[in-house]
Enzyme design. Structure first.
Site, PDB file in Angstrom:
ATOM      1  N   HIS A 271     -16.585  -4.711  -1.042  1.00 52.57           N
ATOM      2  CA  HIS A 271     -15.150  -5.017  -1.100  1.00 52.57           C
ATOM      3  C   HIS A 271     -14.766  -6.125  -0.125  1.00 52.57           C
ATOM      4  O   HIS A 271     -14.964  -6.021   1.087  1.00 52.57           O
ATOM      5  CB  HIS A 271     -14.348  -3.752  -0.768  1.00 52.57           C
ATOM      6  CG  HIS A 271     -12.864  -3.953  -0.847  1.00 52.57           C
ATOM      7  ND1 HIS A 271     -12.205  -4.166  -2.037  1.00 52.57           N
ATOM      8  CD2 HIS A 271     -11.911  -3.984   0.114  1.00 52.57           C
ATOM      9  CE1 HIS A 271     -10.903  -4.304  -1.799  1.00 52.57           C
ATOM     10  NE2 HIS A 271     -10.715  -4.200  -0.495  1.00 52.57           N
TER      11      HIS A 271
ATOM     12  N   TYR B 230       0.854  -1.188   0.000  1.00 46.54           N
ATOM     13  CA  TYR B 230       0.000   0.000   0.000  1.00 46.54           C
ATOM     14  C   TYR B 230       0.888   1.234   0.000  1.00 46.54           C
ATOM     15  O   TYR B 230       1.724   1.406   0.891  1.00 46.54           O
ATOM     16  CB  TYR B 230      -0.878   0.036   1.252  1.00 46.54           C
ATOM     17  CG  TYR B 230      -2.065  -0.897   1.235  1.00 46.54           C
ATOM     18  CD1 TYR B 230      -3.351  -0.403   1.041  1.00 46.54           C
ATOM     19  CD2 TYR B 230      -1.914  -2.268   1.444  1.00 46.54           C
ATOM     20  CE1 TYR B 230      -4.449  -1.241   1.048  1.00 46.54           C
ATOM     21  CE2 TYR B 230      -3.008  -3.115   1.453  1.00 46.54           C
ATOM     22  CZ  TYR B 230      -4.275  -2.597   1.258  1.00 46.54           C
ATOM     23  OH  TYR B 230      -5.354  -3.435   1.258  1.00 46.54           O
TER      24      TYR B 230
ATOM     25  N   HIS C  17      -4.824  -3.088  -7.595  1.00 50.13           N
ATOM     26  CA  HIS C  17      -5.975  -3.685  -6.923  1.00 50.13           C
ATOM     27  C   HIS C  17      -7.054  -2.657  -6.631  1.00 50.13           C
ATOM     28  O   HIS C  17      -8.207  -2.818  -7.008  1.00 50.13           O
ATOM     29  CB  HIS C  17      -5.559  -4.367  -5.619  1.00 50.13           C
ATOM     30  CG  HIS C  17      -6.722  -4.955  -4.880  1.00 50.13           C
ATOM     31  ND1 HIS C  17      -7.343  -4.303  -3.839  1.00 50.13           N
ATOM     32  CD2 HIS C  17      -7.394  -6.118  -5.051  1.00 50.13           C
ATOM     33  CE1 HIS C  17      -8.347  -5.051  -3.396  1.00 50.13           C
ATOM     34  NE2 HIS C  17      -8.395  -6.156  -4.110  1.00 50.13           N
TER      35      HIS C  17
ATOM     36  N   HIS D 107     -11.511  -9.539  -0.177  1.00 43.42           N
ATOM     37  CA  HIS D 107     -10.326 -10.000  -0.897  1.00 43.42           C
ATOM     38  C   HIS D 107     -10.592 -11.378  -1.510  1.00 43.42           C
ATOM     39  O   HIS D 107     -11.728 -11.696  -1.859  1.00 43.42           O
ATOM     40  CB  HIS D 107      -9.113  -9.988   0.028  1.00 43.42           C
ATOM     41  CG  HIS D 107      -8.591  -8.605   0.291  1.00 43.42           C
ATOM     42  ND1 HIS D 107      -7.571  -8.319   1.162  1.00 43.42           N
ATOM     43  CD2 HIS D 107      -8.970  -7.398  -0.212  1.00 43.42           C
ATOM     44  CE1 HIS D 107      -7.333  -7.015   1.190  1.00 43.42           C
ATOM     45  NE2 HIS D 107      -8.179  -6.448   0.358  1.00 43.42           N
TER      46      HIS D 107
ATOM     47  N   HIS E  14      -3.341   0.381  -3.651  1.00 40.74           N
ATOM     48  CA  HIS E  14      -3.050  -0.989  -3.233  1.00 40.74           C
ATOM     49  C   HIS E  14      -2.511  -1.748  -4.443  1.00 40.74           C
ATOM     50  O   HIS E  14      -3.232  -2.008  -5.404  1.00 40.74           O
ATOM     51  CB  HIS E  14      -4.321  -1.656  -2.697  1.00 40.74           C
ATOM     52  CG  HIS E  14      -4.127  -3.098  -2.317  1.00 40.74           C
ATOM     53  ND1 HIS E  14      -5.170  -3.900  -1.914  1.00 40.74           N
ATOM     54  CD2 HIS E  14      -3.027  -3.898  -2.272  1.00 40.74           C
ATOM     55  CE1 HIS E  14      -4.718  -5.113  -1.651  1.00 40.74           C
ATOM     56  NE2 HIS E  14      -3.421  -5.138  -1.879  1.00 40.74           N
TER      57      HIS E  14
END
Length: 563
Positions: free
Chosen positions: A381, A206, A236, A383, A301
């Site tokens: 959101h 990040y 990302h 992962h 990211h």
């Protein structure tokens, strides 16, 4: 006005306010989208939809006192089209659900699946408002899909339904994934991006860049945001945060290492697979004026699973702005599960649920002038382990709706999507973000954290009028969790988690414990003032979808061949 007296000035102001209020009143939150179907602007379609209930609402306005027709066509012509025809004739209102088998007058369906809500004629215009199911209800209906569809229209000069001559047309629109495109004459754009940043050869990284946006003498409204991506394979997500007044210097560092954590009020977000985002006509993101001196933090990211070295990146966001201000300032509220190591997702779980609670009753604790939120768009959101995300809406202890529900969440396709209508979240309502994870092929715990291999459960809510809010999130109370699981302290609990045999029974027990215990609920405003409270996770109920419209709803209004 030199010659105007005080009464005249007051009257002028009152008339001005009334005209403004009247123009604002024309905005229907249930019909947020609008397109002219013809080049002459004689045929205007407004619409909105509710994917949860499976319904779509239309309002067709045509410059005629005769019959009007609207429908969906497989190829853009009459053959195979799903059509409604209506109007106001000498005998009153008529409205029928039809289908076309050729170029002749469309045949009336045996099953009437469109519900007429209103039909008016005045000043040479006919306005027809009607509703139908998004899905197909019979063999003569065409389902409305997530892909662009060919819409057809036609109208007559009288109420005798006959050949329309040249008063017809076709336009292709994506009704359920509509993205308006406004080209304003007095608009421009600026970019906020990384500048020749070398991406580290890390799986997850990040990077944060704190900077000032361009300055303006007076307030502007951003109405469109586009991603500017130079390395799509390692990108990302992007988030732009507005910093509090205490941040007064530019900075470029790895995120979440110090000063950058003060900037928490999200104003723009983009996820992998997403495209441009445009605000509705009633709202815009403010810049300049009283927010002109603020710094902003761009968070990037980078997801670099191959650990490629030497990649130079200039990615960021492009902002289109205009001096023609909209009715409301828009804002973004981050809701869901706090990104912190206080929870873990066990391995070998086919369907593990986590919850993040936002209780808006506590917003007044961090804001002087709080108000309801008009939510118009949302981005979900998680992962890599995320499979489903739902956002429940609760009022008075009962679930009244889902703000959104994605039953087929895809990590590679994260996009801010229009809700289809504006939904009101009243102060005191609760929002519950539920994420479903699949860790069946993992052998170790998955923690809540920032790495792509870690997990998140968030919903970014786009709303108006904007408030100085950053986040409204929760986390299971760690002290209660440790106690309920029979551990004495954090170290004992961690050892228990790492050594536990995870199977269907132990996974379910852990999930139920997480849900039943008290939650720490945090609301943080843009100046980092925190309201810390507790709450319990409510139970989801299934919001039933609306059934297909029955012919009884429109039977009395149907005149098969005109008046």
């Amino acid at each position: 006005c030199v010659t105007c007296g005080p009464n005249m000035v007051i009257l002028s102001l009152v008339l001005l306010l009334l005209s403004v209020q009247w123009s604002w009143a024309q905005e229907d939150p249930l019909l947020p989208f609008s397109e002219h179907l013809d080049l002459e602007h004689k045929v205007r379609l407004k619409w909105g939809f509710d994917k949860i209930k499976g319904t779509i609402l239309f309002e067709l306005t045509v410059n005629t006192s005769g019959w009007v027709g609207f429908g969906f066509s497989p190829k853009g012509g009459m053959t195979g089209a799903d059509i409604v025809i209506g109007g106001v004739g000498p005998k009153g209102i008529y409205f029928t659900d039809r289908h076309a088998v050729g170029k002749s007058i469309p045949l009336v369906d045996k099953q009437q699946n469109y519900k007429l809500l209103s039909l008016k004629e005045s000043d040479g215009k006919t306005v027809m408002k009607f509703q139908r199911s998004i899905g197909s209800c019979d063999e003569n209906d065409l389902p409305i899909t997530n892909l662009p569809m060919k819409l057809i229209y036609a109208y007559g000069q009288t109420d005798e339904i006959m050949y329309h001559s040249t008063r017809r047309g076709t336009k292709q629109l994506n009704l359920l994934k509509y993205m308006p495109r406004v080209n304003l004459p007095n608009s421009n754009f600026f970019d906020i991006t990384m500048v020749n940043f070398t991406v580290p050869a890390n799986h997850t990284y990040y990077h944060c860049k704190i900077m000032k946006a361009p300055t303006f003498d007076r307030k502007q409204h951003i109405y469109r945001i586009e991603p500017v991506i130079t390395n799509i394979d390692v990108m990302h997500h992007l988030v732009l945060y507005r910093c509090p007044p205490s941040v007064t210097e530019p900075l470029e560092v790895e995120c979440y290492t110090g000063m950058d954590t003060k900037c928490i009020e999200a104003v723009a977000v983009w996820g992998v697979g997403g495209g441009a985002f445009e605000f509705p006509e009633v709202a815009g993101l403010p810049i300049g004026g009283n927010v002109g001196d603020f710094f902003y933090r761009l968070e990037v990211h980078y997801n670099n699973p191959n650990k490629s070295a030497g990649r130079v990146d200039n990615s960021g966001l492009r902002f289109y702005y205009t001096s023609k201000l909209r009715q409301h300032d828009a804002g973004v509220l981050i809701t869901g599960l706090a990104v912190a190591p206080g929870y873990a997702i066990p391995p070998k779980a086919k369907s593990f649920l986590t919850y993040g609670l936002c209780d808006t009753a506590y917003i007044p604790k961090v804001l002087e002038t709080p108000h309801d939120l008009q939510v118009f768009s949302l981005m979900l959101h998680t992962h890599l382990a995320g499979r489903k995300v739902r956002v429940g809406h609760f009022r008075g202890g009962k679930q009244i709706d889902f703000l959104a529900a994605d039953e087929n969440y895809d990590f590679e396709y994260q996009e801010a999507t229009n809700l289809g209508k504006t939904k009101t979240v009243k102060l005191g309502d609760k929002l519950l973000v539920e994420c479903t994870y699949d860790t069946e092929k993992r052998s170790t715990l998955t923690w809540g954290a920032y790495s792509t291999s870690d997990e998140m459960c968030l919903a970014f809510l786009f709303y108006y009028p904007a408030m100085n809010l950053g986040t409204c999130v929760s986390l299971p109370n760690a002290t209660t969790l440790i106690s309920k699981m029979g551990a004495k302290d954090t170290a004992t609990w961690l050892n228990m988690m790492f050594t536990k045999t995870w199977n269907d029974m132990s996974i379910n027990q852990y999930q139920q414990t997480l849900k039943r215990i008290d939650q720490l609920v945090w609301i943080i405003n843009s100046n980092n003032n925190i309201s810390s409270n507790t709450g319990l996770i409510p139970d989801f109920t299934v919001i039933p979808s609306a059934p297909c419209m029955s012919d009884s709803a429109t039977k009395s209004l149907a005149l098969p061949s005109g008046p």
